[in-house]
Design an enzyme around this catalytic site. Structure first.
Site, PDB file in Angstrom:
ATOM      1  N   THR A  95      -0.375  -2.777  11.107  1.00 46.01           N
ATOM      2  CA  THR A  95      -1.018  -2.806   9.795  1.00 46.01           C
ATOM      3  C   THR A  95      -0.098  -3.597   8.891  1.00 46.01           C
ATOM      4  O   THR A  95       0.672  -3.041   8.123  1.00 46.01           O
ATOM      5  CB  THR A  95      -1.216  -1.399   9.235  1.00 46.01           C
ATOM      6  OG1 THR A  95      -1.956  -0.663  10.188  1.00 46.01           O
ATOM      7  CG2 THR A  95      -2.016  -1.439   7.945  1.00 46.01           C
ATOM      8  N   ASN A 109       0.209  10.448   5.487  1.00 44.90           N
ATOM      9  CA  ASN A 109      -1.026  10.113   6.184  1.00 44.90           C
ATOM     10  C   ASN A 109      -2.091  11.185   6.076  1.00 44.90           C
ATOM     11  O   ASN A 109      -3.280  10.903   6.229  1.00 44.90           O
ATOM     12  CB  ASN A 109      -0.711   9.784   7.647  1.00 44.90           C
ATOM     13  CG  ASN A 109      -0.088   8.413   7.773  1.00 44.90           C
ATOM     14  OD1 ASN A 109      -0.786   7.407   7.717  1.00 44.90           O
ATOM     15  ND2 ASN A 109       1.218   8.366   7.917  1.00 44.90           N
ATOM     16  N   LYS A 146       3.923  -7.124   4.139  1.00 47.18           N
ATOM     17  CA  LYS A 146       3.704  -5.725   3.797  1.00 47.18           C
ATOM     18  C   LYS A 146       3.449  -4.975   5.089  1.00 47.18           C
ATOM     19  O   LYS A 146       2.935  -5.514   6.073  1.00 47.18           O
ATOM     20  CB  LYS A 146       2.542  -5.554   2.818  1.00 47.18           C
ATOM     21  CG  LYS A 146       1.152  -5.891   3.347  1.00 47.18           C
ATOM     22  CD  LYS A 146       0.436  -4.825   4.146  1.00 47.18           C
ATOM     23  CE  LYS A 146       0.375  -3.504   3.447  1.00 47.18           C
ATOM     24  NZ  LYS A 146      -0.319  -2.472   4.308  1.00 47.18           N
ATOM     25  N   GLU A 156       6.656   4.722   7.081  1.00 47.21           N
ATOM     26  CA  GLU A 156       6.234   5.876   6.287  1.00 47.21           C
ATOM     27  C   GLU A 156       7.081   7.104   6.611  1.00 47.21           C
ATOM     28  O   GLU A 156       7.039   7.624   7.724  1.00 47.21           O
ATOM     29  CB  GLU A 156       4.750   6.154   6.530  1.00 47.21           C
ATOM     30  CG  GLU A 156       3.866   5.064   5.952  1.00 47.21           C
ATOM     31  CD  GLU A 156       2.414   5.183   6.338  1.00 47.21           C
ATOM     32  OE1 GLU A 156       1.578   4.562   5.639  1.00 47.21           O
ATOM     33  OE2 GLU A 156       2.098   5.860   7.323  1.00 47.21           O
ATOM     34  N   THR A 211       0.864  -1.183   0.000  1.00 47.18           N
ATOM     35  CA  THR A 211       0.000   0.000   0.000  1.00 47.18           C
ATOM     36  C   THR A 211       0.902   1.235   0.000  1.00 47.18           C
ATOM     37  O   THR A 211       1.327   1.700  -1.040  1.00 47.18           O
ATOM     38  CB  THR A 211      -0.984  -0.011   1.189  1.00 47.18           C
ATOM     39  OG1 THR A 211      -0.260  -0.246   2.402  1.00 47.18           O
ATOM     40  CG2 THR A 211      -2.026  -1.090   1.016  1.00 47.18           C
ATOM     41  N   SER A 268      -6.833  10.375  -0.457  1.00 46.48           N
ATOM     42  CA  SER A 268      -7.079  11.219  -1.629  1.00 46.48           C
ATOM     43  C   SER A 268      -6.401  10.656  -2.864  1.00 46.48           C
ATOM     44  O   SER A 268      -5.650   9.713  -2.807  1.00 46.48           O
ATOM     45  CB  SER A 268      -6.583  12.629  -1.353  1.00 46.48           C
ATOM     46  OG  SER A 268      -5.203  12.624  -1.069  1.00 46.48           O
TER      47      SER A 268
END
Length: 394
Positions: free
Chosen positions: A179, A389, A168, A266, A142, A394
């Site tokens: 996650t 994040n 992942k 991230e 993702t 979007s």
């Protein structure tokens, strides 16, 4: 890496984005012994609930996994979609639907569209290959920047046994799963009670010892399938050497994948080991290490390459760990910056700051309260974490 009896395929099904690989299928030629560890979040996605239910049998033969849509918080229609998509896979593979594990990752709260599955699953079954495991590793990404794979071949009582894992995960990562999705495949002959125990031990030392941002999610799972096609002597409670060798390899693969998740956090620029030692119990040491590792102030200091030890001891102070401030030592790498609760001065701080300029480093907190210790792996918080994040949907 290939594992005897396992094939895989992936495709761009258009579940959320066009022209992006987002649907994968893993298949074992024979039913496999299977075990799993799932999210501890009270809110569980439909595929987690369904897979947990099916895994009670200790058997599985296929995994159908998608990215782009978590199929979480979708009510009864979400469970119907999970069952329907798994039925599609079972039909084209010619196996019992109960042997299909399902997994999803992506945006929470949106209905899972069935049309991409009905159009793509037959093609997936037709393109299964032993060399396509890496394709599935890419399809489950993702916000990940890189696919995460690890493998090993070990000798069990004179027979080569292959173990391969993919994972992942990049954000919403913290101990007690995260996650993340992890699928481990092996051709070992191993009984369910041993496989289940070894997986849980491996997860505790790896996926449950990492944090990116202190958040867990609704879809997390780690699954292992062992189809027995290596033909090794059965790894059961009497095969202590087989348990030791296989267990070490499984822990190594899980740890490798877990560290790749943190390194790919991230916006992360640094991979940091937080070690708390000299605690009264391991539980207290782990709680302290986790509290430090999850601190936003500590993590932003890492990004700023600021040896701000005050943030570390403040985080330690709100943990559930017993300690006395005047006995605490803090090391950055091998640099002792704080001794008996007091900073050793400007020169030590300069040396500690140099440690923080590295891409990977460790922080050790010595409590001098006992002999127990624990390790948690974390990363820094950068500007990019906010950007990623803030615009995820979007």
């Amino acid at each position: 890496m290939q594992v005897q009896g396992f094939t895989a395929a992936a495709t761009a099904a258009g579940i959320r984005y066009a022209n992006r690989s987002d649907l994968g299928l893993i298949f074992s030629q024979v039913p496999a012994v299977a075990a799993g560890v799932f999210t501890t979040n009270r809110v569980k996605a439909a595929p987690v609930v369904l897979s947990m239910e099916r895994l009670r049998s200790g058997k599985a033969q296929a995994i159908l996994v998608n990215s782009g849509n978590a199929n979480a918080c979708t009510g009864a229609p979400g469970m119907e979609a999970a069952r329907a998509t798994s039925a599609m896979a079972a039909q084209v593979l010619g196996i019992d639907e109960a042997l299909v594990q399902v997994a999803s990752t992506g945006v929470i709260g949106q209905p899972l569209p069935r049309e991409p599955f009905s159009k793509s699953v037959p093609g997936l079954a037709g393109s299964l290959s032993g060399s396509n495991l890496g394709d599935v590793a890419r399809a489950i990404m993702t916000t990940d920047l890189v696919e995460k794979e690890a493998g090993a071949t070990v000798n069990i009582n004179g027979t080569p046994v292959n173990i391969y894992g993919m994972a992942k995960g990049s954000g919403m990562i913290r101990p007690d799963m995260a996650t993340m999705l992890c699928f481990i495949l092996t051709d070992a002959q191993i009984v369910f009670p041993v496989l289940d125990r070894l997986l849980r031990e491996a997860v505790d030392e790896s996926f449950n010892a990492i944090t990116v941002d202190g958040d867990t999610s609704t879809n997390d799972m780690a699954l292992v399938m062992a189809n027995g096609m290596a033909g090794n002597a059965w790894i059961d409670e009497d095969n202590l050497e087989g348990i030791r060798i296989f267990g070490e390899a499984l822990r190594g693969i899980c740890r490798d994948l877990a560290l790749k998740i943190v390194a790919d956090g991230e916006g992360a620029t640094k991979l940091v080991q937080i070690k708390v030692q000299g605690a009264r119990t391991r539980a207290e040491a782990f709680d302290a290490a986790q509290t430090i590792a999850n601190s936003a102030l500590v993590k932003t200091a890492f990004f700023g390459e600021d040896a701000n030890w005050g943030r570390i001891i403040a985080a330690l102070g709100r943990s559930n760990c017993t300690f006395q401030e005047e006995r605490v030592d803090i090391f950055f790498g091998d640099v002792l910056l704080v001794e008996q609760g007091l900073c050793l001065g400007t020169e030590a701080e300069t040396r500690a700051t140099a440690v923080l300029k590295q891409k990977q480093f460790g922080v050790t907190v010595e409590l001098h309260e006992g002999s127990s210790e624990a390790v948690v792996y974390t990363c820094d918080f950068s500007f990019d974490y906010i950007k990623i994040n803030a615009s995820y949907r979007s």
